[in-house]
Scaffold this motif. Structure first.
Motif, PDB file in Angstrom:
ATOM      1  N   UNK A 142       0.854  -1.191   0.000  1.00  0.00           N
ATOM      2  CA  UNK A 142       0.000   0.000   0.000  1.00  0.00           C
ATOM      3  C   UNK A 142       0.887   1.236   0.000  1.00  0.00           C
ATOM      4  N   UNK A 143       0.343   2.337  -0.469  1.00  0.00           N
ATOM      5  CA  UNK A 143       1.097   3.575  -0.571  1.00  0.00           C
ATOM      6  C   UNK A 143       0.237   4.702  -0.014  1.00  0.00           C
ATOM      7  N   UNK A 144       0.819   5.554   0.814  1.00  0.00           N
ATOM      8  CA  UNK A 144       0.097   6.694   1.365  1.00  0.00           C
ATOM      9  C   UNK A 144       0.458   7.938   0.559  1.00  0.00           C
ATOM     10  N   UNK A 145      -0.571   8.587   0.022  1.00  0.00           N
ATOM     11  CA  UNK A 145      -0.383   9.793  -0.786  1.00  0.00           C
ATOM     12  C   UNK A 145      -0.976  10.977  -0.034  1.00  0.00           C
ATOM     13  N   UNK A 146      -0.126  11.925   0.338  1.00  0.00           N
ATOM     14  CA  UNK A 146      -0.572  13.142   1.023  1.00  0.00           C
ATOM     15  C   UNK A 146      -0.860  14.224  -0.020  1.00  0.00           C
ATOM     16  N   UNK A 147      -2.081  14.731  -0.038  1.00  0.00           N
ATOM     17  CA  UNK A 147      -2.467  15.832  -0.921  1.00  0.00           C
ATOM     18  C   UNK A 147      -2.843  17.015  -0.024  1.00  0.00           C
ATOM     19  N   UNK A 148      -1.938  17.985   0.069  1.00  0.00           N
ATOM     20  CA  UNK A 148      -2.120  19.107   0.991  1.00  0.00           C
ATOM     21  C   UNK A 148      -2.392  20.377   0.186  1.00  0.00           C
ATOM     22  N   UNK A 149      -3.575  20.913   0.350  1.00  0.00           N
ATOM     23  CA  UNK A 149      -3.982  22.095  -0.417  1.00  0.00           C
ATOM     24  C   UNK A 149      -3.911  23.346   0.452  1.00  0.00           C
ATOM     25  N   UNK A 150      -3.760  24.494  -0.211  1.00  0.00           N
ATOM     26  CA  UNK A 150      -3.734  25.787   0.478  1.00  0.00           C
ATOM     27  C   UNK A 150      -2.713  25.787   1.615  1.00  0.00           C
ATOM     28  N   UNK A 151      -1.499  25.388   1.291  1.00  0.00           N
ATOM     29  CA  UNK A 151      -0.440  25.321   2.303  1.00  0.00           C
ATOM     30  C   UNK A 151      -0.299  26.658   3.027  1.00  0.00           C
ATOM     31  N   UNK A 152      -0.042  26.574   4.315  1.00  0.00           N
ATOM     32  CA  UNK A 152       0.116  27.765   5.138  1.00  0.00           C
ATOM     33  C   UNK A 152       1.583  27.954   5.490  1.00  0.00           C
ATOM     34  N   UNK A 153       1.953  29.182   5.761  1.00  0.00           N
ATOM     35  CA  UNK A 153       3.355  29.450   6.051  1.00  0.00           C
ATOM     36  C   UNK A 153       3.617  29.499   7.560  1.00  0.00           C
ATOM     37  N   UNK A 154       4.707  28.871   7.929  1.00  0.00           N
ATOM     38  CA  UNK A 154       5.222  28.957   9.295  1.00  0.00           C
ATOM     39  C   UNK A 154       4.234  28.552  10.386  1.00  0.00           C
ATOM     40  N   UNK A 158       4.156   9.508  -0.543  1.00  0.00           N
ATOM     41  CA  UNK A 158       4.365  10.538  -1.558  1.00  0.00           C
ATOM     42  C   UNK A 158       3.591  11.779  -1.138  1.00  0.00           C
ATOM     43  N   UNK A 159       3.966  12.907  -1.710  1.00  0.00           N
ATOM     44  CA  UNK A 159       3.375  14.172  -1.272  1.00  0.00           C
ATOM     45  C   UNK A 159       3.176  15.125  -2.445  1.00  0.00           C
ATOM     46  N   UNK A 160       2.001  15.760  -2.476  1.00  0.00           N
ATOM     47  CA  UNK A 160       1.784  16.926  -3.338  1.00  0.00           C
ATOM     48  C   UNK A 160       1.271  18.041  -2.441  1.00  0.00           C
ATOM     49  N   UNK A 161       2.004  19.142  -2.410  1.00  0.00           N
ATOM     50  CA  UNK A 161       1.588  20.329  -1.662  1.00  0.00           C
ATOM     51  C   UNK A 161       1.312  21.447  -2.649  1.00  0.00           C
ATOM     52  N   UNK A 162       0.170  22.096  -2.500  1.00  0.00           N
ATOM     53  CA  UNK A 162      -0.191  23.189  -3.395  1.00  0.00           C
ATOM     54  C   UNK A 162      -0.357  24.474  -2.606  1.00  0.00           C
ATOM     55  N   UNK A 163       0.108  25.587  -3.168  1.00  0.00           N
ATOM     56  CA  UNK A 163      -0.026  26.848  -2.453  1.00  0.00           C
ATOM     57  C   UNK A 163       0.248  28.044  -3.337  1.00  0.00           C
ATOM     58  N   UNK A 164      -0.057  29.216  -2.804  1.00  0.00           N
ATOM     59  CA  UNK A 164       0.212  30.467  -3.496  1.00  0.00           C
ATOM     60  C   UNK A 164       1.725  30.706  -3.551  1.00  0.00           C
ATOM     61  N   UNK A 165       2.217  31.450  -4.540  1.00  0.00           N
ATOM     62  CA  UNK A 165       3.670  31.663  -4.680  1.00  0.00           C
ATOM     63  C   UNK A 165       4.341  32.175  -3.418  1.00  0.00           C
ATOM     64  N   UNK A 166       3.765  33.199  -2.781  1.00  0.00           N
ATOM     65  CA  UNK A 166       4.419  33.775  -1.601  1.00  0.00           C
ATOM     66  C   UNK A 166       4.431  32.795  -0.431  1.00  0.00           C
ATOM     67  N   UNK A 167       3.409  31.943  -0.338  1.00  0.00           N
ATOM     68  CA  UNK A 167       3.343  30.974   0.753  1.00  0.00           C
ATOM     69  C   UNK A 167       4.405  29.897   0.555  1.00  0.00           C
ATOM     70  N   UNK A 168       4.499  29.352  -0.652  1.00  0.00           N
ATOM     71  CA  UNK A 168       5.496  28.318  -0.926  1.00  0.00           C
ATOM     72  C   UNK A 168       6.901  28.875  -0.740  1.00  0.00           C
TER      73      UNK A 168
END
Length: 367
Positions: free
Chosen positions: A142-154, A176-186
């Motif tokens: 099995x594989x765990x896939x983390x999908x994290x949206x609207x990443x927050x900073x700090x 595995x991981x996919x993190x999505x966020x706005x440019x300034x946040x990333x």
């Protein structure tokens, strides 16, 4: 017939174009532990399709052996991550989790040990709990896939999560991981000294969709539905979107509605007008609200230009020194509001931002 275009935020639109390769690359990486796409950052401004990509990946993996953890880093973020993993564990694994007596995932997650004296308190931390579950999954293919949206900073929880994810990778656990966020946040996350691990992650900066793809998609959809629509209208509709994903959905949606309801007038012009109204309210206004007074002064100074703006002209209009202008230029680029366009030149990132700012300037009553 159901309108196939979906301009609502947070959902994967039926007409999902120009982003398929991103989802496919990530899913292929699940089979290869050395593939850099296994840890991917998706960076884009509001309306660029970040959430749609995460939704598409989740949809493609549904029915597979993958355990999908899809959430946003708000509230009890770590508890929700643990809860989502636990709910999807095979029953055979739950009974064999070492030293774990029970787990409750109704309002959060609590794990108790068979004997509280067996382990010190620190073993009940997030990294301990998630590692126990991942270790148990290792032999189950099995594989765990983390999908994290609207990443927050700090935030402390995002720091804990990313630090733990790094440890899981080092232990060669199936994650595995996919993190999505706005440019300034990333950018802010990557500049965190504790989270330098993510600087080596695969990064995808979302660009606008090729206009030829938009036109082809519009043509397929409208003609398959039996609408009588000319090549000229299709080309103009596609051009009006400027390849911006949210606007592609808006123009397609209103064009479909107006054709279906046999709008008496210039259907394309009406559709574009309605689309801009929604774009200004749901994207541009939120962006504008996030700007400081000096940020606003900077972008207002650009609206008298057609297309590109010269930094030299902005210097002259604002009467500020070069270092001051350079500082705010960098701020606005990091926020994704503007982007470089050749030496000493910049342009707006969002379509019709100049038109929105002209309306805003008149509303505020500036010069």
């Amino acid at each position: 017939m159901k309108n196939p275009f979906n301009p609502a935020f947070g959902l994967r639109p039926e007409q999902f174009i120009g982003r398929d390769d991103i989802s496919e690359e990530f899913i292929r990486a699940l089979m290869n532990p050395n593939n850099p796409w296994k840890s991917t950052l998706i960076v884009g401004v509001r309306g660029s399709g970040k959430t749609s990509i995460l939704s598409d990946i989740q949809l493609r993996l549904s029915g597979s052996d993958a355990i999908i953890v899809s959430t946003t880093p708000e509230g009890d973020f770590l508890d929700r991550v643990l809860g989502q993993i636990y709910r999807q564990l095979p029953k055979s694994i739950i009974g064999n989790l070492p030293k774990l007596k029970s787990i409750s995932v109704n309002l959060g997650v609590s794990i108790s040990l068979e004997n509280d004296d067996d382990e010190p308190y620190f073993t009940r931390t997030f990294d301990y709990q998630v590692t126990q579950m991942l270790e148990a999954l290792k032999n189950e293919n099995a594989h765990v896939v983390f999908l994290i949206d609207e990443s927050q900073k700090h935030t402390s929880e995002i720091r804990t999560f990313i630090s733990t994810y790094q440890q899981l990778i080092m232990k060669e656990l199936p994650v595995s991981l996919v993190m999505a966020g706005l440019p300034e946040v990333i950018t802010d996350v990557l500049n965190d000294d504790i989270l330098t691990f993510l600087r080596r992650a695969n990064r995808v900066d979302l660009e606008n969709i090729d206009i030829s793809l938009v036109k082809a998609d519009y043509g397929n959809v409208f003609r398959r539905a039996g609408f009588d629509i000319s090549e000229e209208t299709l080309s103009a509709a596609a051009q009006s979107t400027q390849g911006f994903p949210y606007l592609i959905q808006l123009v397609g949606y209103y064009l479909w509605e107006n054709l279906a309801n046999q709008f008496d007038g210039d259907i394309l012009a009406q559709s574009i007008t309605e689309s801009k109204s929604r774009l200004f309210k749901n994207v541009h206004q939120l962006v504008f609200d996030s700007l400081s007074n000096m940020d606003r002064e900077f972008v207002f100074s650009m609206i008298s230009d057609i297309g590109q703006s010269k930094i030299q002209d902005i210097l002259s209009r604002l009467g500020k020194d070069k270092n001051y202008i350079t500082q705010y230029r960098s701020r606005l680029i990091s926020k994704g509001i503007i982007k470089p366009s050749g030496h000493g030149r910049i342009v707006f990132t969002f379509p019709y931002m100049r038109e929105f700012l002209e309306l805003k300037r008149n509303e505020i009553g500036l010069w």
